[in-house]
Design a protein around this motif. Structure first.
Motif, PDB file in Angstrom:
ATOM      1  N   ASN A 256       0.072  17.042  52.615  1.00 43.41           N
ATOM      2  CA  ASN A 256      -1.215  17.705  52.446  1.00 43.41           C
ATOM      3  C   ASN A 256      -1.431  18.131  50.998  1.00 43.41           C
ATOM      4  OD1 ASN A 256      -3.671  19.103  53.335  1.00 43.41           O
ATOM      5  ND2 ASN A 256      -2.514  20.980  53.017  1.00 43.41           N
ATOM      6  N   GLN A 257      -0.401  18.676  50.367  1.00 45.28           N
ATOM      7  CA  GLN A 257      -0.538  19.143  48.990  1.00 45.28           C
ATOM      8  C   GLN A 257      -0.617  17.992  47.994  1.00 45.28           C
ATOM      9  OE1 GLN A 257      -1.455  22.067  48.394  1.00 45.28           O
ATOM     10  NE2 GLN A 257      -1.053  22.819  50.473  1.00 45.28           N
ATOM     11  N   TYR A 258       0.118  16.918  48.248  1.00 41.97           N
ATOM     12  CA  TYR A 258      -0.001  15.744  47.390  1.00 41.97           C
ATOM     13  C   TYR A 258      -1.402  15.142  47.493  1.00 41.97           C
ATOM     14  CZ  TYR A 258       4.882  15.261  45.928  1.00 41.97           C
ATOM     15  OH  TYR A 258       6.109  15.443  45.328  1.00 41.97           O
ATOM     16  N   LYS A 259      -1.945  15.135  48.689  1.00 42.84           N
ATOM     17  CA  LYS A 259      -3.300  14.614  48.864  1.00 42.84           C
ATOM     18  C   LYS A 259      -4.306  15.488  48.128  1.00 42.84           C
ATOM     19  CE  LYS A 259      -6.761  13.208  52.263  1.00 42.84           C
ATOM     20  NZ  LYS A 259      -7.867  13.876  51.552  1.00 42.84           N
ATOM     21  N   ARG A 260      -4.105  16.797  48.181  1.00 40.14           N
ATOM     22  CA  ARG A 260      -5.005  17.708  47.471  1.00 40.14           C
ATOM     23  C   ARG A 260      -4.991  17.404  45.974  1.00 40.14           C
ATOM     24  NH1 ARG A 260      -7.409  22.801  47.397  1.00 40.14           N
ATOM     25  NH2 ARG A 260      -7.074  23.952  45.454  1.00 40.14           N
ATOM     26  N   ARG A 261      -3.801  17.190  45.420  1.00 38.84           N
ATOM     27  CA  ARG A 261      -3.713  16.856  44.002  1.00 38.84           C
ATOM     28  C   ARG A 261      -4.428  15.545  43.712  1.00 38.84           C
ATOM     29  NH1 ARG A 261       2.032  15.999  41.053  1.00 38.84           N
ATOM     30  NH2 ARG A 261       2.088  14.155  42.395  1.00 38.84           N
ATOM     31  N   SER A 262      -4.215  14.558  44.559  1.00 42.63           N
ATOM     32  CA  SER A 262      -4.859  13.262  44.367  1.00 42.63           C
ATOM     33  C   SER A 262      -6.374  13.375  44.420  1.00 42.63           C
ATOM     34  CB  SER A 262      -4.369  12.276  45.441  1.00 42.63           C
ATOM     35  OG  SER A 262      -4.946  11.012  45.274  1.00 42.63           O
TER      36      SER A 262
ATOM     37  N   LEU B 238      -8.127  15.917  43.517  1.00 39.85           N
ATOM     38  CA  LEU B 238      -8.633  16.626  42.353  1.00 39.85           C
ATOM     39  C   LEU B 238      -8.698  15.740  41.100  1.00 39.85           C
ATOM     40  CD1 LEU B 238      -6.744  20.040  42.647  1.00 39.85           C
ATOM     41  CD2 LEU B 238      -9.222  19.712  42.802  1.00 39.85           C
ATOM     42  N   ILE B 239      -7.871  14.709  41.052  1.00 39.24           N
ATOM     43  CA  ILE B 239      -7.739  13.924  39.829  1.00 39.24           C
ATOM     44  C   ILE B 239      -9.022  13.233  39.382  1.00 39.24           C
ATOM     45  CG2 ILE B 239      -6.623  11.849  38.878  1.00 39.24           C
ATOM     46  CD1 ILE B 239      -4.020  12.884  40.107  1.00 39.24           C
ATOM     47  N   PRO B 240      -9.812  12.620  40.272  1.00 43.87           N
ATOM     48  CA  PRO B 240     -11.055  11.989  39.783  1.00 43.87           C
ATOM     49  C   PRO B 240     -11.965  12.979  39.059  1.00 43.87           C
ATOM     50  CG  PRO B 240     -10.551  11.211  41.982  1.00 43.87           C
ATOM     51  CD  PRO B 240      -9.591  12.321  41.701  1.00 43.87           C
ATOM     52  N   ASN B 241     -12.074  14.186  39.577  1.00 47.11           N
ATOM     53  CA  ASN B 241     -12.897  15.198  38.908  1.00 47.11           C
ATOM     54  C   ASN B 241     -12.297  15.594  37.559  1.00 47.11           C
ATOM     55  OD1 ASN B 241     -14.734  15.313  41.012  1.00 47.11           O
ATOM     56  ND2 ASN B 241     -13.617  16.925  42.072  1.00 47.11           N
ATOM     57  N   LEU B 242     -10.967  15.665  37.516  1.00 44.01           N
ATOM     58  CA  LEU B 242     -10.311  16.012  36.257  1.00 44.01           C
ATOM     59  C   LEU B 242     -10.566  14.932  35.213  1.00 44.01           C
ATOM     60  CD1 LEU B 242      -8.369  17.903  34.717  1.00 44.01           C
ATOM     61  CD2 LEU B 242      -6.493  16.493  35.574  1.00 44.01           C
ATOM     62  N   VAL B 243     -10.399  13.670  35.601  1.00 47.42           N
ATOM     63  CA  VAL B 243     -10.633  12.564  34.675  1.00 47.42           C
ATOM     64  C   VAL B 243     -12.073  12.588  34.179  1.00 47.42           C
ATOM     65  CG1 VAL B 243     -10.790  10.051  34.489  1.00 47.42           C
ATOM     66  CG2 VAL B 243      -8.814  11.103  35.617  1.00 47.42           C
ATOM     67  N   GLU B 244     -12.990  12.855  35.068  1.00 48.73           N
ATOM     68  CA  GLU B 244     -14.409  12.896  34.693  1.00 48.73           C
ATOM     69  C   GLU B 244     -14.678  14.010  33.682  1.00 48.73           C
ATOM     70  OE1 GLU B 244     -18.210  11.473  34.640  1.00 48.73           O
ATOM     71  OE2 GLU B 244     -16.528  10.627  35.755  1.00 48.73           O
ATOM     72  N   SER B 245     -13.945  15.107  33.799  1.00 56.57           N
ATOM     73  CA  SER B 245     -14.207  16.258  32.932  1.00 56.57           C
ATOM     74  C   SER B 245     -13.613  16.114  31.536  1.00 56.57           C
ATOM     75  CB  SER B 245     -13.669  17.538  33.583  1.00 56.57           C
ATOM     76  OG  SER B 245     -12.260  17.578  33.525  1.00 56.57           O
ATOM     77  N   VAL B 246     -12.747  15.111  31.322  1.00 61.44           N
ATOM     78  CA  VAL B 246     -12.091  14.968  30.019  1.00 61.44           C
ATOM     79  C   VAL B 246     -12.416  13.635  29.365  1.00 61.44           C
ATOM     80  CG1 VAL B 246     -10.209  16.520  30.629  1.00 61.44           C
ATOM     81  CG2 VAL B 246      -9.973  14.068  31.061  1.00 61.44           C
TER      82      VAL B 246
END
Length: 207
Positions: free
Chosen positions: A49-55, A57-65
């Motif tokens: 569940n926590q690994y999926k949560r991290r996964s 979040l990553i598209p939004n993180l990439v978009e923000s940088v």
């Protein structure tokens, strides 16, 4: 006149004997194996569940940088590719008793974690990006998720250790042979020494 055997009088004694047997068996750990097994499975579900949560979040993180200079855009590609690989890893039904499958899963997650850390390190060179509202919003989420991943992995390792110890030591080994012959040792994974402590993701905002 022959008197019939007083069988009914034996019934209370039989009930008492059955109750005592249940107490003795319970005290001897007859239920430990299935109990520990379910605890380990629940801990594994939390890891996933926590690994999926991290996964997620990553598209939004990439978009923000996306304001990185051209020569540093490779870190975005690395994170995106690592995420795709981690998501594509097939998790077989027997992964908890399949060390090879567990290693493949963990290797993919470690690669993704390394790429993510590299991305966050590069952000330090871009004050405008790391002070943006989108990035600041992700800061708390990423930090919290990394903390939860560390805790979930620790809890899983402890649960598996308890279960594996139970089925190979006395008296659990006897209960395994008698009642749970299909019980198998569960696969676990190692956490590098530097990750034993709950990680703190620093985005340069700490004083």
């Amino acid at each position: 006149m022959t008197r019939a055997p007083a069988l009914p009088t034996l019934r209370p004694f039989a009930l008492v004997a059955a109750a005592l047997a249940a107490l003795v068996l319970g005290g001897c750990g007859v239920n430990n194996i299935p109990t520990y097994e379910q605890s380990a499975k629940a801990a594994w579900a939390e890891v996933q569940n926590q690994y999926k949560r991290r996964s997620d979040l990553i598209p939004n993180l990439v978009e923000s940088v996306k304001g990185f200079a051209e020569q540093e855009r490779k870190v975005l590609t690395d994170v995106t590719e690592a995420r795709a690989k981690a998501v594509s890893v097939q998790v077989p039904a027997d992964i908890l008793t399949n060390p090879e499958a567990m290693k493949q899963f963990q290797d993919a997650q470690n690669t993704l974690g390394g790429a993510l850390r590299q991305l966050l390190a590069v952000v330090e060179r871009y004050p405008d990006i790391k002070s943006g509202q989108n990035f600041l919003a992700l800061q708390s989420q990423i930090e919290g998720t990394e903390n939860r991943i560390a805790i979930a992995r620790r809890d899983y390792i402890q649960a598996v250790r308890q279960y594996n110890t139970e089925i190979v030591t006395f008296p659990g080994r006897l209960w395994k042979m008698a009642l749970y012959p299909t019980a198998q040792e569960m696969a676990t994974f190692d956490i590098p020494a530097e990750e034993q402590a709950v990680p703190k993701v620093d985005f340069g905002t700490s004083k």
